[in-house]
Every structure is written in C-alpha cells, then in structure tokens.
Design a protein around this motif. Structure first.
Motif, PDB file in Angstrom:
ATOM      1  N   SER A 146       0.700  -1.274  -0.038  1.00 16.24           N
ATOM      2  CA  SER A 146       0.063   0.027   0.008  1.00 16.24           C
ATOM      3  C   SER A 146       0.875   1.271   0.004  1.00 16.24           C
ATOM      4  N   HIS A 147       2.189   1.219   0.066  1.00 12.94           N
ATOM      5  CA  HIS A 147       3.119   2.454   0.097  1.00 12.94           C
ATOM      6  C   HIS A 147       3.214   3.013  -1.211  1.00 12.94           C
ATOM      7  N   GLY A 148       2.693   4.126  -1.477  1.00 10.22           N
ATOM      8  CA  GLY A 148       2.516   4.655  -2.722  1.00 10.22           C
ATOM      9  C   GLY A 148       3.717   4.908  -3.478  1.00 10.22           C
ATOM     10  N   LYS A 149       4.680   5.567  -2.860  1.00  6.15           N
ATOM     11  CA  LYS A 149       6.146   5.867  -3.410  1.00  6.15           C
ATOM     12  C   LYS A 149       7.002   4.557  -3.850  1.00  6.15           C
ATOM     13  N   SER A 150       6.511   3.566  -3.180  1.00  6.45           N
ATOM     14  CA  SER A 150       7.444   2.185  -3.392  1.00  6.45           C
ATOM     15  C   SER A 150       6.610   1.714  -4.499  1.00  6.45           C
ATOM     16  N   LEU A 151       5.442   1.728  -4.566  1.00  5.94           N
ATOM     17  CA  LEU A 151       4.831   1.027  -5.719  1.00  5.94           C
ATOM     18  C   LEU A 151       5.213   1.768  -7.209  1.00  5.94           C
ATOM     19  N   TRP A 152       5.064   3.175  -6.814  1.00  9.47           N
ATOM     20  CA  TRP A 152       5.718   3.866  -7.963  1.00  9.47           C
ATOM     21  C   TRP A 152       7.021   3.632  -8.618  1.00  9.47           C
ATOM     22  N   ARG A 153       7.965   3.457  -7.556  1.00 11.93           N
ATOM     23  CA  ARG A 153       9.343   3.180  -7.895  1.00 11.93           C
ATOM     24  C   ARG A 153       9.687   1.701  -8.396  1.00 11.93           C
ATOM     25  N   ARG A 154       8.671   0.833  -7.788  1.00  8.32           N
ATOM     26  CA  ARG A 154       8.725  -0.531  -8.302  1.00  8.32           C
ATOM     27  C   ARG A 154       8.368  -0.862 -10.011  1.00  8.32           C
ATOM     28  N   SER A 155       7.102   0.198  -9.920  1.00 12.45           N
ATOM     29  CA  SER A 155       6.684   0.072 -11.607  1.00 12.45           C
ATOM     30  C   SER A 155       7.642   0.741 -12.491  1.00 12.45           C
ATOM     31  N   GLN A 156       8.480   1.644 -11.795  1.00 14.09           N
ATOM     32  CA  GLN A 156       9.554   2.104 -12.841  1.00 14.09           C
ATOM     33  C   GLN A 156      10.616   1.145 -13.144  1.00 14.09           C
ATOM     34  N   ALA A 157      11.090   0.449 -12.090  1.00 16.36           N
ATOM     35  CA  ALA A 157      11.877  -0.614 -12.145  1.00 16.36           C
ATOM     36  C   ALA A 157      11.637  -1.807 -13.246  1.00 16.36           C
ATOM     37  N   TYR A 158      10.209  -2.204 -12.895  1.00 19.34           N
ATOM     38  CA  TYR A 158       9.915  -3.375 -13.710  1.00 19.34           C
ATOM     39  C   TYR A 158       9.786  -2.929 -15.150  1.00 19.34           C
ATOM     40  N   ASP A 159       9.497  -1.606 -15.330  1.00 19.81           N
ATOM     41  CA  ASP A 159       9.455  -1.037 -16.739  1.00 19.81           C
ATOM     42  C   ASP A 159      10.941  -1.008 -17.357  1.00 19.81           C
ATOM     43  N   MET A 160      11.911  -0.746 -16.604  1.00 18.62           N
ATOM     44  CA  MET A 160      13.289  -0.818 -16.912  1.00 18.62           C
ATOM     45  C   MET A 160      13.543  -2.234 -17.268  1.00 18.62           C
ATOM     46  N   LYS A 161      13.223  -3.196 -16.731  1.00 14.56           N
ATOM     47  CA  LYS A 161      13.354  -4.582 -17.136  1.00 14.56           C
ATOM     48  C   LYS A 161      12.511  -5.171 -18.292  1.00 14.56           C
ATOM     49  N   GLY A 162      11.457  -4.532 -18.612  1.00 18.20           N
ATOM     50  CA  GLY A 162      10.574  -4.817 -19.731  1.00 18.20           C
ATOM     51  C   GLY A 162       9.449  -5.818 -19.140  1.00 18.20           C
ATOM     52  N   LEU A 163       9.132  -5.672 -17.669  1.00 16.76           N
ATOM     53  CA  LEU A 163       8.238  -6.482 -17.205  1.00 16.76           C
ATOM     54  C   LEU A 163       6.935  -5.798 -17.252  1.00 16.76           C
ATOM     55  N   ALA A 164       6.195  -5.749 -18.289  1.00 19.39           N
ATOM     56  CA  ALA A 164       5.031  -5.065 -18.449  1.00 19.39           C
ATOM     57  C   ALA A 164       4.062  -5.182 -17.546  1.00 19.39           C
ATOM     58  N   LYS A 165       3.523  -6.481 -17.261  1.00 18.15           N
ATOM     59  CA  LYS A 165       2.445  -6.771 -16.468  1.00 18.15           C
ATOM     60  C   LYS A 165       2.638  -6.363 -15.001  1.00 18.15           C
ATOM     61  N   GLU A 166       3.892  -6.776 -14.336  1.00 22.12           N
ATOM     62  CA  GLU A 166       4.261  -6.348 -13.122  1.00 22.12           C
ATOM     63  C   GLU A 166       4.252  -4.858 -12.943  1.00 22.12           C
ATOM     64  N   SER A 167       4.739  -4.272 -13.874  1.00 23.34           N
ATOM     65  CA  SER A 167       5.030  -2.481 -14.044  1.00 23.34           C
ATOM     66  C   SER A 167       3.360  -1.964 -13.820  1.00 23.34           C
ATOM     67  N   LEU A 168       2.597  -2.510 -14.767  1.00 22.93           N
ATOM     68  CA  LEU A 168       1.105  -2.132 -14.754  1.00 22.93           C
ATOM     69  C   LEU A 168       0.293  -2.055 -13.584  1.00 22.93           C
ATOM     70  N   MET A 169       0.558  -3.504 -12.635  1.00 15.99           N
ATOM     71  CA  MET A 169      -0.265  -3.797 -11.647  1.00 15.99           C
ATOM     72  C   MET A 169       0.257  -3.000 -10.530  1.00 15.99           C
ATOM     73  N   ASP A 170       1.576  -2.408 -10.479  1.00 13.01           N
ATOM     74  CA  ASP A 170       2.058  -1.520  -9.551  1.00 13.01           C
ATOM     75  C   ASP A 170       1.593  -0.044  -9.483  1.00 13.01           C
ATOM     76  N   CYS A 171       1.436   0.331 -10.952  1.00  9.71           N
ATOM     77  CA  CYS A 171       0.977   1.522 -11.455  1.00  9.71           C
ATOM     78  C   CYS A 171      -0.517   1.841 -10.947  1.00  9.71           C
ATOM     79  N   ILE A 172      -1.238   0.729 -11.354  1.00 10.60           N
ATOM     80  CA  ILE A 172      -2.833   0.723 -10.867  1.00 10.60           C
ATOM     81  C   ILE A 172      -2.926   0.750  -9.424  1.00 10.60           C
ATOM     82  N   MET A 173      -2.076  -0.078  -8.780  1.00  5.18           N
ATOM     83  CA  MET A 173      -2.051   0.263  -7.155  1.00  5.18           C
ATOM     84  C   MET A 173      -1.755   1.716  -6.705  1.00  5.18           C
ATOM     85  N   PHE A 174      -0.766   2.093  -7.331  1.00  7.51           N
ATOM     86  CA  PHE A 174      -0.267   3.416  -7.094  1.00  7.51           C
ATOM     87  C   PHE A 174      -1.365   4.715  -7.370  1.00  7.51           C
ATOM     88  N   ILE A 175      -1.906   4.437  -8.407  1.00  5.14           N
ATOM     89  CA  ILE A 175      -3.160   5.458  -8.711  1.00  5.14           C
ATOM     90  C   ILE A 175      -4.310   5.189  -7.863  1.00  5.14           C
TER      91      ILE A 175
END
Length: 625
Positions: free
Chosen positions: A505-534
């Motif tokens: 539930s920690h917003g900043k950590s969700l957004w940072r992990r979403s960015q990191a997953y994006d850097m690795k090309g893990l789109a689904k994981e990045s998307l889910m974190d971004c949804i939770m962040f929003i």
C-alpha cells in the motif's frame, strides 16, 4: 464457418428497446399456436402449465423449421442464467430438448443455415452450462440426456470459437462433479489435448477471425449479434469479443483443472511447451476473477509429477518468482508454488538458487489476503536444513542471501527481543539523524554515498520500527533507480511494501517498483504496481476532483499497449499480414490500424478501472482521455 456468414437470416430477435414492436407482433402470432411455449408460461393452472411446457420441450426439436425457435431458446437462456438452481425446467425435459437441438445443428447443416437456426447450438449449450453450474443433480440428468457427444463436436471446432466457448464451459461444469466427471473422462485424452490447444491458441483465433478484421462488414454477422445482443456498434463488439476470448481461455483452464486436481493426464498437461504457455495466460483486467494460468500451475504443484515438471522449466520458475514479488491479485499463488517446490526434497535444490533471491525480499510479510504470518512461513521454508543446505548450494550469492535471512529473522530478532523501550527510542533518534544525512547527500546528487547512509540507518533501525524501515528501503530504492539498477530497486521496493500496512500500500514504493519493472521490460508487473499506485492516490485524496499525475497515466498507457489481451496475436498477425501482402494483393481480412488499436486500449483502460473498483473512476478516466 465462412459459408455460414453468407446464408440464412442472421439477426435474432433480442429483448431490446429496438425490437419491442417486433416482439409484440411475434407474441400475437405465437398466441394462435396451441403448443406455444410462451402461452404455456402464462398458464395459470400449475399442472396444465407443467404439462404444456413438457410437451413443448418434446415437440420443439421435431419441428423442422420454426422461426420462433431462436426466440424461445434465447428466453430459456435468460431464465437459466437468472435461475440456474430452479428444478422446474430440468424436471420437464429441457436437457433432452437442448441435446436434440445440438445434435440437429451439428448433423443437419442445411437446417442450421435456414432462418435463424445458426444461433440455436450456442443457446442450447449455454443453457446446459448454466443449469450445471451449481447442481450435481442437474449434471447427472444432462449426462443421461446424452449431451456429451454433441458438446465434444463443438469442442472440436465443428462450428466456431463462439460455440467452443459455451461447450468448454458446460464440459467444465460437468467435469467438476464426482458423479459426472467420468462421463467427460470417457473422452479424456481428446478432451485434454483439445482443451490445451484451445487455451494456447484461442486468443490468436479470435483476433484473426474477429477483432483483427478491419472491415466490419466482413465480420461474422451472427457473432456480432450474439456479442452485443443486437445493441451496440463495433466498439461494443470489440469489448465483448475480448471478454469472451478471455473467458474461453479461462474456462479451458478450468476444465484442465478438473483433470489436474485428480492427477489425471498430467503427462499431457505438464508438457514443457504448455507450461510455458500457461505463464502468459493472464486472467488480467478483462477477466480479473480468474487466476488463469497460475491457477493451474499451482494445482500441478500439489502433485509429485507436477512439481518435477515445473522445477525443470527455468522460464516457469522465473515467472512464478516475478509474480511472488508483484501486487497482482494472485501474488499469493506464486508464493505458494515456490514454497511447495522448496518443501519437496526432490525439487528443493533445483529451484532454491532462483527462488531464494526473490523470496528473501518477502520474509517480513505479516499477512497477504487471508494468509497470516506468511513471512515466517517463507523464512522457515528457506532455512530448512540451513547448515546442510550451505554445502549443497554452489551459488555464493544465494548462500549470502540465506545467511542474511538467518541474521535478520533469527539472530537479530532474538537480540532485539530483550531491547528496552528506552533503547528503541534512542535507536529511533539515531536512525532519523542518519536518514537526514542520507537525504542531504541524495539532494547533493551523491547517490552512492546516500545509499551507504541509508544502509547504515537500516542496520541500526530495530525490526519493530516497521514504518521507519519501510521509508528507508523505499528511499534506497529511489537511489538504485537513479543508478539504473532495477534489480536492486525492485528488491528494496518489495521489502518496503512488505512492511507497509496493509501490504502493498505504500504509494512511493509502488511507483518506484513500477518504474524498475518497466526498465526490465516486465510490463504486467509494472502495470499492476501503477494501478495500485493510482488507486492509493485516489483513496488518499479528500477533494472530489482527483488529479492523476501525468507520468502515471503515461506509464499505464505504455503498459496497456504491451499487456493487451491480443498484443501477441496482433504482433504475429501483423507479421503474417505483411508477408502475405508481398505475395497476394487480395486478403480475406485486414489487420486493425494502429489508431483502431489505440482506441481498443482506451476502452480496455476504462474496463480495467471499473474492474479494480477504483473510487472516483470518472475523474480518473477524464484525466486519461
């Protein structure tokens, strides 16, 4: 089935405002028929009503051509969906009637193409599936009615993917009961092979035959009518086709689950190629209530044969590991699978080196869903035979990770257990001082020095100060992002999210992990974190008008592109199309343009937000549009 589009009347009479006048005229005509189903439904005398309906069920399949058959079956489907447990129609012979219609549609192609009969097999199979959802007694009656052979014909693709969808649904319900399972299992090898193939190829099929057809006039007319119930244009058709394709895949997996639960046909289901396919089968945002591929993988992990097969696939293991460190609804299933593999002595050392590097970030989980003390369970599993394990593991990083886990969860926990409150408070002050120093270094752009100071603060911070440690991990993750080290950023963000209350539930950590997953090309994981962040951002706002950061909407747009249900099918179809263009000038269908695809993504985005039940969704959608 292409010939079916060109023959017969393809527009059924649906219950919509546009057809009310037509329905009225039909009813007036039906009322002149002494054996009219609708008249029997209006009969006041219960005994006469039942006798009349039973007679209708017997006589309807015997009448060669009757344009009202579709209207009757459509009504029966509505009744079955609304009242699937009502025993009245099952006791009056509806299953024999539906079976006869299925057999007629399969065996008499001339009859099928007349009037609106093309719709009848779909409705008949759907009625069967609806009545067998909850009642084993109904399932037994369906089997006795002889419905399995015609359902098998539909499963084989005798008609089209639309009929396959309702056939696999009905067979799945029948296979879910002990008393009707064996009737389906009489065709076990064929059922399993066909269903595996259907699960792996259905998205490509639906895209090629429907969604990817740019010229809407070339789409199967009766498919369009079934999808939209006669109301809605091409956007509605695309949305429903996407939902139905997802259901077709998920119901196929449900049927396979019925065999896997009984450890039947595991030699077929556990083929390496299919296990890899399962990792890409995501219930996702269209069919979010289904665990899809990972649900079947977890069932397989409960069997010895299944664990052996899964442990032999590095790609499957990697997908389970990524799932275990995500905010996906099925995160716990990924964790369950890894724990089952680690507890089995025969598979433990096949998976421990890859699983350890992911699970160590979850050892401080308190709860996840209805699972409590999950972090302690993970710790015990990782440290099983800890001293002996060190001699069997060759990877020095894994040995170091296990040592750190031992230090954190065993030794350090014991030391701090006797720490006084005054000492804890002194440590809190010290940690805040070091954190401020690290923050200062971060703003001076001395990121590596900031990482060292955050690490010092984490080493000094008592375990019980979960909130403080959450912030430190999250800040260190931000540093790793700046250094373009996504793996380290994911590790620290995950640890921070495990310490958050509630979990993930920690917003900043969700957004940072979403960015990191994006850097690795893990789109689904990045998307889910971004949804939770929003989602968290919206729920934390008190104003009626919610402003979503542009960077988050941009990330969602990007990941929706990559995770769209038909993304792989579109990519393959585009390549095939380009190849064909070089060889032929005439094509049966054209692939949707990029503009059409983006419109589909926008619609998908809307569905995603609705399914995730995000508060103030209208404001969010306004900001994304």
């Amino acid at each position: 089935m292409d010939s079916l589009k060109k023959k017969g009347k393809m527009t059924p009479i649906f219950n919509s405002p546009k057809t009310s006048y037509t329905n009225k005229m039909v009813m007036e005509q039906i009322c002149l028929d002494p054996c009219c189903f609708f008249c029997m439904m209006k009969e006041v005398d219960p005994s006469l009503r039942r006798a009349g309906i039973a007679a209708c069920f017997k006589e309807m399949p015997l009448i060669g051509d009757d344009q009202q058959h579709v209207l009757v079956l459509s009504s029966l489907w509505n009744i079955a969906m609304a009242q699937p447990d009502d025993p009245e129609f099952p006791s009056l012979g509806i299953f024999d009637c539906m079976t006869s219609f299925l057999e007629k549609g399969i065996n008499d192609r001339g009859w099928l193409l007349r009037d609106q009969n093309i719709y009848i097999p779909y409705y008949a199979a759907h009625v069967i599936g609806s009545y067998t959802m909850n009642k084993v007694e109904f399932a037994e009656k369906v089997v006795l009615a002889g419905v399995i052979p015609p359902l098998m014909e539909l499963l084989r693709g005798n008609m089209s993917w639309v009929e396959q969808r309702v056939a696999v649904r009905a067979l799945g319900h029948l296979a879910s009961y002990e008393r009707s399972f064996e009737a389906v299992a009489a065709h076990e090898e064929e059922v399993v092979r066909l269903t595996m193939h259907l699960a792996s190829t259905c998205l490509k099929e639906v895209y090629a035959k429907f969604v990817g057809v740019k010229d809407k006039s070339k789409r199967s007319k009766y498919h369009c009518d079934l999808l939209t119930r006669g109301v809605g244009g091409s956007e509605m058709e695309d949305r429903m086709a996407e939902e139905w394709a997802s259901q077709l895949q998920c119901w196929s997996l449900y049927l396979l689950n019925c065999f896997a639960c009984k450890e039947r046909s595991l030699n077929l289901i556990c083929k390496q190629e299919f296990l890899v396919d399962l990792c890409g089968m995501w219930g996702g945002l269209v069919n979010h209530s289904s665990p899809a591929g990972v649900g079947l993988i977890r069932i397989l992990c409960y069997s010895k044969y299944g664990r052996q097969s899964i442990s032999d696939s590095k790609e499957v293991l990697k997908n389970l590991c990524h799932l275990s460190r995500s905010s996906d609804d099925w995160q716990y299933m990924g964790i369950d699978c890894l724990l089952l593999l680690l507890k089995d002595p025969d598979t433990r050392y096949k998976v421990i080196e890859i699983a350890t590097m992911f699970l160590i970030d979850l050892v401080e989980l308190k709860s996840l869903g209805d699972r409590s003390s999950l972090g302690d369970t993970i710790t015990k599993t990782l440290l099983l035979g800890y001293k002996q394990s060190k001699f069997r593991i060759k990877n020095s990083q894994v040995i170091k990770a296990l040592q750190e886990t031992w230090e954190l969860k065993i030794k350090r926990k014991k030391r701090e257990k006797i720490m006084s409150e005054e000492k804890v408070e002194d440590r809190r002050v010290l940690v805040n001082l070091i954190k401020h120093q690290a923050n200062h270094m971060f703003w001076l752009r001395d990121v590596e020095a900031a990482i060292k100071r955050y690490t010092e603060a984490l080493d000094a911070c008592p375990l019980k100060l979960r909130k403080e440690r959450m912030v430190l991990y999250s800040k260190r993750a931000q540093c790793y992002l700046l250094l373009k080290d996504p793996d380290a950023a994911i590790r620290d963000s995950t640890r921070a999210l495990c310490l958050s209350n509630p979990t993930n539930s920690h917003g900043k950590s969700l957004w940072r992990r979403s960015q990191a997953y994006d850097m690795k090309g893990l789109a689904k994981e990045s998307l889910m974190d971004c949804i939770m962040f929003i989602n968290g951002s919206i729920n934390s706002e008190t104003n009626k008008r919610v402003k979503i950061p542009y960077y988050a909407t941009r990330m969602i747009s990007k990941q929706m592109d990559a995770t769209w249900l038909f993304a792989n099918a579109q990519s393959k179809a585009t390549i095939n199309y380009q190849t064909k263009v070089l060889q032929e000038s005439d094509e049966d269908y054209e692939i949707s343009s990029n503009e059409d695809y983006l419109q589909g993504c926008d619609e998908m985005m809307r569905m995603m937000m609705e399914k995730k039940s995000i508060a103030s969704g209208e404001h969010l959608l306004d900001s994304i549009s």
